[in-house]
Design a protein around this motif. Sequence first.
Motif, short mmCIF file in Angstrom:
data_model
loop_
_atom_site.label_atom_id
_atom_site.label_comp_id
_atom_site.label_asym_id
_atom_site.label_seq_id
_atom_site.Cartn_x
_atom_site.Cartn_y
_atom_site.Cartn_z
N ALA A 149 0.84 -1.11 -0.05
CA ALA A 149 -0.19 -0.13 0.00
C ALA A 149 0.98 1.15 -0.11
O ALA A 149 1.55 1.39 0.71
CB ALA A 149 -0.92 0.05 1.08
N ALA A 179 -5.20 -3.52 -2.55
CA ALA A 179 -4.68 -3.28 -1.35
C ALA A 179 -4.02 -1.91 -1.19
O ALA A 179 -3.58 -1.72 -0.13
CB ALA A 179 -3.46 -4.26 -1.26
N GLY A 180 -4.25 -0.98 -2.15
CA GLY A 180 -3.56 0.31 -2.13
C GLY A 180 -2.37 0.84 -2.73
O GLY A 180 -1.95 1.67 -2.56
N ALA A 181 -1.88 0.02 -3.43
CA ALA A 181 -0.68 0.20 -3.88
C ALA A 181 -0.91 1.02 -5.47
O ALA A 181 -2.03 0.93 -5.74
CB ALA A 181 0.11 -1.12 -4.54
N GLU A 222 -5.77 7.96 -2.78
CA GLU A 222 -6.23 6.78 -3.52
C GLU A 222 -5.46 6.27 -4.67
O GLU A 222 -4.99 7.11 -5.08
CB GLU A 222 -7.59 6.76 -3.95
N PRO A 223 -4.90 5.08 -4.62
CA PRO A 223 -4.30 4.36 -5.73
C PRO A 223 -4.94 4.70 -7.18
O PRO A 223 -5.98 4.68 -7.18
CB PRO A 223 -4.11 2.97 -5.31
#
Length: 241
Positions: A149, A179-181, A222-223
């Motif tokens: 993330a 997952a936020g990456a 946010e990614p």
Amino acid sequence: MSSPVQGARRSEGDPLDVLNAPAVPAAAVLLLHGGRSEGLEPPPPVNLPALRMRPFAARLRRTLADRDVLVALVRYRHRGWNGPRADAARDAEAALAALARTAGDVPVVLVGHSMGARAALRAAGHPAVRGVVGLAPWCPPGEPVGHLAGRRIHLLHDEADRVTSASATWDLVRRANAAGAHAEGIVMGRGGHAMLLGAADWHRRTTELVAALLVTPPPDGEPVEGEAGGREAGEGEAGTV
């Protein structure tokens, strides 16, 4: 003037082989070569997976010559990943710790091939890591992604690769974004697993991505959703990785 890193005597167990160290590093790139799924013996003195990373290192050194970037290869204690031991990932973490002791708190980009890409992804949760460039990565099903993330992840794969699975790479990209990456998969048109055919394209694209990671501030918020790219392919074998 040599930096403490460059001038230091490297011991047998030193996890870093420093190729270029400015007097005061502003950033660092660590390269991690491939290996085998199993193998407790040390890598041989003449190690083809390690030699394969030398042209990437040379291109990075030339391109980043005026930006005070330390470039180093991560040394492995063992030739293989070795199941839950995850030896290559442990060596990546040891290299990051050694870098922090000698170069200070500088942003780091990890560049890994095959098993080395898996190790880079495992170590990407380290606070110094800005991002990962993975080349023909070994991404087994269920590989953890929660720690990615906030990291920028670029995974390059030729879908004709018969050693590691491009399909598994695109799946990890999707899971990492969830997952936020900030992850993307990049389809390479040729090169297979060894990246020999069209090698210049792999060197150029890798260097461009590393240079961009070093100048782009760490992401927040946010990614960005990225296309995993490419069609689904069958699972590959991961014997030599």
